[in-house]
Motif scaffolding. Sequence first.
Motif, PDB file in Angstrom:
ATOM      1  N   LEU A 160      -5.736  -4.854 -12.567  1.00 30.36           N
ATOM      2  CA  LEU A 160      -6.711  -4.130 -11.752  1.00 30.36           C
ATOM      3  C   LEU A 160      -6.393  -2.640 -11.720  1.00 30.36           C
ATOM      4  CD1 LEU A 160      -7.209  -6.646  -8.821  1.00 30.36           C
ATOM      5  CD2 LEU A 160      -9.009  -5.765 -10.323  1.00 30.36           C
ATOM      6  N   GLU A 161      -5.114  -2.308 -11.636  1.00 34.54           N
ATOM      7  CA  GLU A 161      -4.729  -0.899 -11.630  1.00 34.54           C
ATOM      8  C   GLU A 161      -5.162  -0.220 -12.924  1.00 34.54           C
ATOM      9  OE1 GLU A 161      -0.880   0.727 -10.023  1.00 34.54           O
ATOM     10  OE2 GLU A 161      -0.484   0.957 -12.175  1.00 34.54           O
ATOM     11  N   ALA A 162      -4.920  -0.879 -14.051  1.00 27.86           N
ATOM     12  CA  ALA A 162      -5.295  -0.290 -15.342  1.00 27.86           C
ATOM     13  C   ALA A 162      -6.804  -0.070 -15.418  1.00 27.86           C
ATOM     14  CB  ALA A 162      -4.829  -1.191 -16.482  1.00 27.86           C
ATOM     15  N   GLU A 163      -7.578  -1.043 -14.968  1.00 24.72           N
ATOM     16  CA  GLU A 163      -9.035  -0.916 -15.007  1.00 24.72           C
ATOM     17  C   GLU A 163      -9.522   0.211 -14.102  1.00 24.72           C
ATOM     18  OE1 GLU A 163     -10.068  -5.617 -15.946  1.00 24.72           O
ATOM     19  OE2 GLU A 163     -10.510  -4.779 -13.983  1.00 24.72           O
ATOM     20  N   LEU A 164      -9.001   0.251 -12.880  1.00 26.82           N
ATOM     21  CA  LEU A 164      -9.463   1.271 -11.931  1.00 26.82           C
ATOM     22  C   LEU A 164      -8.997   2.666 -12.330  1.00 26.82           C
ATOM     23  CD1 LEU A 164      -9.047  -0.609  -8.531  1.00 26.82           C
ATOM     24  CD2 LEU A 164     -11.122  -0.250  -9.879  1.00 26.82           C
ATOM     25  N   GLN A 165      -7.808   2.767 -12.900  1.00 23.18           N
ATOM     26  CA  GLN A 165      -7.355   4.077 -13.371  1.00 23.18           C
ATOM     27  C   GLN A 165      -8.247   4.578 -14.508  1.00 23.18           C
ATOM     28  OE1 GLN A 165      -3.200   3.752 -14.327  1.00 23.18           O
ATOM     29  NE2 GLN A 165      -2.553   4.119 -12.225  1.00 23.18           N
ATOM     30  N   ALA A 192       0.830  -1.210   0.000  1.00 23.08           N
ATOM     31  CA  ALA A 192       0.000   0.000   0.000  1.00 23.08           C
ATOM     32  C   ALA A 192       0.860   1.253   0.000  1.00 23.08           C
ATOM     33  CB  ALA A 192      -0.942  -0.009   1.204  1.00 23.08           C
ATOM     34  N   ARG A 193       1.973   1.200   0.726  1.00 19.33           N
ATOM     35  CA  ARG A 193       2.908   2.339   0.743  1.00 19.33           C
ATOM     36  C   ARG A 193       3.507   2.549  -0.644  1.00 19.33           C
ATOM     37  NH1 ARG A 193       3.568   6.613   2.232  1.00 19.33           N
ATOM     38  NH2 ARG A 193       2.953   5.926   4.315  1.00 19.33           N
ATOM     39  N   GLU A 194       3.920   1.444  -1.279  1.00 19.16           N
ATOM     40  CA  GLU A 194       4.453   1.530  -2.642  1.00 19.16           C
ATOM     41  C   GLU A 194       3.409   2.101  -3.602  1.00 19.16           C
ATOM     42  OE1 GLU A 194       4.953  -1.641  -6.213  1.00 19.16           O
ATOM     43  OE2 GLU A 194       5.858  -2.238  -4.295  1.00 19.16           O
ATOM     44  N   ALA A 195       2.170   1.624  -3.476  1.00 20.96           N
ATOM     45  CA  ALA A 195       1.106   2.047  -4.389  1.00 20.96           C
ATOM     46  C   ALA A 195       0.780   3.522  -4.242  1.00 20.96           C
ATOM     47  CB  ALA A 195      -0.141   1.196  -4.164  1.00 20.96           C
ATOM     48  N   VAL A 196       0.702   4.019  -3.017  1.00 19.03           N
ATOM     49  CA  VAL A 196       0.317   5.428  -2.845  1.00 19.03           C
ATOM     50  C   VAL A 196       1.403   6.356  -3.388  1.00 19.03           C
ATOM     51  CG1 VAL A 196       1.226   5.956  -0.520  1.00 19.03           C
ATOM     52  CG2 VAL A 196      -0.902   7.001  -1.299  1.00 19.03           C
ATOM     53  N   GLU A 197       2.656   5.938  -3.323  1.00 19.70           N
ATOM     54  CA  GLU A 197       3.734   6.759  -3.892  1.00 19.70           C
ATOM     55  C   GLU A 197       3.597   6.831  -5.407  1.00 19.70           C
ATOM     56  OE1 GLU A 197       5.915   8.702  -2.348  1.00 19.70           O
ATOM     57  OE2 GLU A 197       4.876   8.135  -0.509  1.00 19.70           O
ATOM     58  N   ARG A 198       3.228   5.713  -6.042  1.00 17.33           N
ATOM     59  CA  ARG A 198       3.006   5.734  -7.490  1.00 17.33           C
ATOM     60  C   ARG A 198       1.756   6.518  -7.853  1.00 17.33           C
ATOM     61  NH1 ARG A 198       1.678   1.531  -9.863  1.00 17.33           N
ATOM     62  NH2 ARG A 198       1.573  -0.050  -8.231  1.00 17.33           N
ATOM     63  N   ALA A 199       0.739   6.414  -6.986  1.00 13.50           N
ATOM     64  CA  ALA A 199      -0.512   7.133  -7.249  1.00 13.50           C
ATOM     65  C   ALA A 199      -0.304   8.641  -7.308  1.00 13.50           C
ATOM     66  CB  ALA A 199      -1.542   6.791  -6.176  1.00 13.50           C
ATOM     67  N   LYS A 200       0.672   9.141  -6.574  1.00 14.44           N
ATOM     68  CA  LYS A 200       0.949  10.578  -6.562  1.00 14.44           C
ATOM     69  C   LYS A 200       1.382  11.088  -7.938  1.00 14.44           C
ATOM     70  CE  LYS A 200       2.312  10.562  -1.689  1.00 14.44           C
ATOM     71  NZ  LYS A 200       3.416  10.744  -0.713  1.00 14.44           N
ATOM     72  N   HIS A 201       1.855  10.177  -8.787  1.00 12.45           N
ATOM     73  CA  HIS A 201       2.332  10.566 -10.118  1.00 12.45           C
ATOM     74  C   HIS A 201       1.441   9.999 -11.219  1.00 12.45           C
ATOM     75  CE1 HIS A 201       5.887  11.938  -8.004  1.00 12.45           C
ATOM     76  NE2 HIS A 201       5.982  10.756  -7.444  1.00 12.45           N
ATOM     77  N   SER A 202       0.264   9.520 -10.836  1.00 11.63           N
ATOM     78  CA  SER A 202      -0.689   8.978 -11.803  1.00 11.63           C
ATOM     79  C   SER A 202      -1.773  10.009 -12.081  1.00 11.63           C
ATOM     80  CB  SER A 202      -1.331   7.704 -11.244  1.00 11.63           C
ATOM     81  OG  SER A 202      -2.535   7.407 -11.907  1.00 11.63           O
ATOM     82  N   PRO A 203      -2.170  10.182 -13.357  1.00 11.05           N
ATOM     83  CA  PRO A 203      -3.256  11.125 -13.651  1.00 11.05           C
ATOM     84  C   PRO A 203      -4.545  10.791 -12.909  1.00 11.05           C
ATOM     85  CG  PRO A 203      -2.131  10.473 -15.662  1.00 11.05           C
ATOM     86  CD  PRO A 203      -1.598   9.580 -14.572  1.00 11.05           C
ATOM     87  N   ALA A 204      -4.770   9.506 -12.664  1.00  4.43           N
ATOM     88  CA  ALA A 204      -5.983   9.092 -11.959  1.00  4.43           C
ATOM     89  C   ALA A 204      -5.820   9.117 -10.447  1.00  4.43           C
ATOM     90  CB  ALA A 204      -6.383   7.685 -12.404  1.00  4.43           C
ATOM     91  N   SER A 205      -4.588   9.367  -9.966  1.00  2.28           N
ATOM     92  CA  SER A 205      -4.287   9.409  -8.527  1.00  2.28           C
ATOM     93  C   SER A 205      -4.658   8.117  -7.816  1.00  2.28           C
ATOM     94  CB  SER A 205      -5.009  10.600  -7.858  1.00  2.28           C
ATOM     95  OG  SER A 205      -4.615  11.803  -8.443  1.00  2.28           O
ATOM     96  N   LEU A 206      -4.468   6.987  -8.491  1.00  2.00           N
ATOM     97  CA  LEU A 206      -4.844   5.696  -7.926  1.00  2.00           C
ATOM     98  C   LEU A 206      -3.879   4.636  -8.444  1.00  2.00           C
ATOM     99  CD1 LEU A 206      -8.513   4.399  -7.786  1.00  2.00           C
ATOM    100  CD2 LEU A 206      -6.630   2.869  -8.264  1.00  2.00           C
ATOM    101  N   ALA A 207      -3.418   3.747  -7.546  1.00  3.54           N
ATOM    102  CA  ALA A 207      -2.518   2.675  -7.957  1.00  3.54           C
ATOM    103  C   ALA A 207      -2.796   1.437  -7.108  1.00  3.54           C
ATOM    104  CB  ALA A 207      -1.060   3.099  -7.806  1.00  3.54           C
ATOM    105  N   VAL A 208      -2.480   0.272  -7.682  1.00  5.42           N
ATOM    106  CA  VAL A 208      -2.682  -1.011  -7.006  1.00  5.42           C
ATOM    107  C   VAL A 208      -1.367  -1.775  -7.031  1.00  5.42           C
ATOM    108  CG1 VAL A 208      -3.968  -3.192  -6.983  1.00  5.42           C
ATOM    109  CG2 VAL A 208      -5.074  -1.089  -7.805  1.00  5.42           C
ATOM    110  N   ALA A 209      -0.986  -2.365  -5.905  1.00  2.27           N
ATOM    111  CA  ALA A 209       0.223  -3.178  -5.830  1.00  2.27           C
ATOM    112  C   ALA A 209      -0.109  -4.507  -5.167  1.00  2.27           C
ATOM    113  CB  ALA A 209       1.320  -2.458  -5.054  1.00  2.27           C
TER     114      ALA A 209
END
Length: 199
Positions: free
Chosen positions: A120-125, A94-111
């Motif tokens: 799942l990340e691609a679908e949710l983004q 979750a820590r890894e994912a939130v750091e990536r989410a900060k640089h995602s246009p959708a502000s969401l990441a899954v790890a």
Amino acid sequence: MIVITIDQRASRRRPDLVDDLVARLNERYAPLRRFERTAGDELQGVLDDGVAAVELALDVAGTGEWSVGIGVGSVKRPLPEQTRAGSGEAFELAREAVERAKHSPASLAVAGPGSEAKRLEAELQLVAEVNLRRTQASEEAGRLIASGLSQREAGERLGITQQAVSGRLASGLWHQSRGLAAQAAGAMAAYSEATDGDS
């Protein structure tokens, strides 16, 4: 198990919104371990329901005010009563994912382990991006339909024709995004169950 870490975006330029979000998420989603502030402008909670996790993540990302990281995997048991005292794979992911989410246009990441997390990340983004770009008029029509109203009833409520409601739903890709979110929610539930275990 699913751990969700959420970080407030541009927190230095905005009021602190963490306490209000903590209260809303704990009331609406009944997490296994309650959401609580972990540090500064960050909060974290533990869920064992993949459907609720997807709904929550899209809800929070859809505000445009938060970065959302979803970690799926094992946790160290027994789980402590306080979320911030928890440890294990899902917490680290979750820590890894939130750091990536900060640089995602959708502000969401899954790890998580394996390739399922990337899918799942691609679908949710994609769903999150559609939700963020939807007009207020389209969102309003969609929420009325989601509440159980027919298009005719929604049109009466909005003071527009049934055809206009249909047009707003179509322009906002309402049915398509809801369908994809539902499929992702079911997949998240199965993925969480398959990866859960003692660490």
